[in-house]
Design a protein around this motif. Structure first.
Motif, short mmCIF file in Angstrom:
data_model
loop_
_atom_site.label_atom_id
_atom_site.label_comp_id
_atom_site.label_asym_id
_atom_site.label_seq_id
_atom_site.Cartn_x
_atom_site.Cartn_y
_atom_site.Cartn_z
N ASP A 116 0.83 -1.20 0.00
CA ASP A 116 0.00 0.00 0.00
C ASP A 116 0.87 1.26 0.00
N PRO A 117 0.36 2.35 -0.55
CA PRO A 117 1.16 3.57 -0.66
C PRO A 117 1.66 4.10 0.67
N GLU A 118 0.84 3.93 1.73
CA GLU A 118 1.29 4.44 3.04
C GLU A 118 2.44 3.63 3.63
N HIS A 119 2.72 2.48 3.02
CA HIS A 119 3.82 1.63 3.49
C HIS A 119 5.04 1.70 2.57
N LEU A 120 5.05 2.67 1.67
CA LEU A 120 6.18 2.88 0.77
C LEU A 120 6.93 4.13 1.17
N GLN A 121 8.25 4.02 1.18
CA GLN A 121 9.11 5.15 1.51
C GLN A 121 10.15 5.32 0.42
N ALA A 181 12.52 1.90 -3.81
CA ALA A 181 11.72 2.30 -2.66
C ALA A 181 11.95 1.31 -1.53
N MET A 182 11.55 1.72 -0.34
CA MET A 182 11.54 0.82 0.82
C MET A 182 10.08 0.54 1.16
N GLY A 183 9.76 -0.75 1.26
CA GLY A 183 8.39 -1.13 1.57
C GLY A 183 8.31 -1.79 2.94
N ARG A 184 7.20 -1.61 3.61
CA ARG A 184 6.98 -2.25 4.92
C ARG A 184 5.70 -3.06 4.86
N VAL A 185 5.83 -4.35 5.16
CA VAL A 185 4.69 -5.25 5.24
C VAL A 185 4.68 -5.84 6.64
#
Length: 198
Positions: A134-139, A155-159
């Motif tokens: 999701d976009p809010e979890h992309l940096q 990008a850095m993603g967080r799941v």
């Protein structure tokens, strides 16, 4: 015979982050959209590649070394009659070379260099899953790199509690690298170094 898993490219793309450098832009995809990607493990770290950059996933079969190849080139394989260069992603990212295990596989990706689409294989320790981040979890990539060059990172993603590095394959291998790989593949094909069977 090399068995292949084909990634479905007909599914609608859920969104796009910043387009990778060298890729032609279509539409008005923005920074605030999510992205669908394939995640995999390399040297005990989680990485990902945009699902639209992936052609298929194949088992590690007969792989032939090429003389005078760069240290990150593991060899070449025969993919349906075509010589496919295979890079060791761990080495390219500055990690130690990993042993080939039962879950090791080759992810066949397509990158664009000088408006030309080129295919190559990347050797990974294990394929994990397809995720939509999701976009809010992309940096955005960090401005200062740690163990990896920042231009390799899209990008850095967080799941949940796991951070995943989304790779920019158009930077992991630059134009000079790809031209060298093309020359190696041509040399391997002309010299009969590539495996005779698929």
């Amino acid at each position: 015979m090399t068995q292949a898993t084909v990634v479905n490219q007909d599914a609608q793309r859920p969104g796009q982050l910043a387009p990778a450098e060298g890729a032609e832009q279509t539409g008005q995809a923005g920074q605030n959209e999510g992205i669908q990607c394939l995640t995999f493990s390399v040297a005990n770290e989680r990485f990902a590649v945009d699902i639209l950059d992936i052609r298929e996933i194949i088992e590690v079969g007969m792989m032939t070394s090429v003389p005078l190849a760069p240290d990150f080139v593991r060899g070449v394989v025969n993919l349906r009659g075509n010589v496919l260069p295979v890079i060791d992603l761990a080495v390219r990212l500055g990690r130690e070379r990993q042993d080939i295990g039962k879950r090791t596989c080759i992810v066949v990706v397509e990158i664009r260099v000088a408006r030309e689409d080129l295919s190559l294989g990347i050797l990974v320790d294990e394929v994990n899953e397809i995720l939509e981040i999701d976009p809010e979890h992309l940096q955005p990539p960090p401005k200062v790199g740690g163990r990896m060059r920042t231009d390799f990172i899209r990008a850095m993603g967080r799941v949940e509690d796991i951070f995943i590095v989304l790779l920019n394959m158009n930077h992991v291998l630059n134009r000079g690298d790809m031209e060298q790989l093309q020359e190696l593949a041509s040399f391997a094909e002309g010299s009969g170094l590539g495996p005779a069977d698929e």
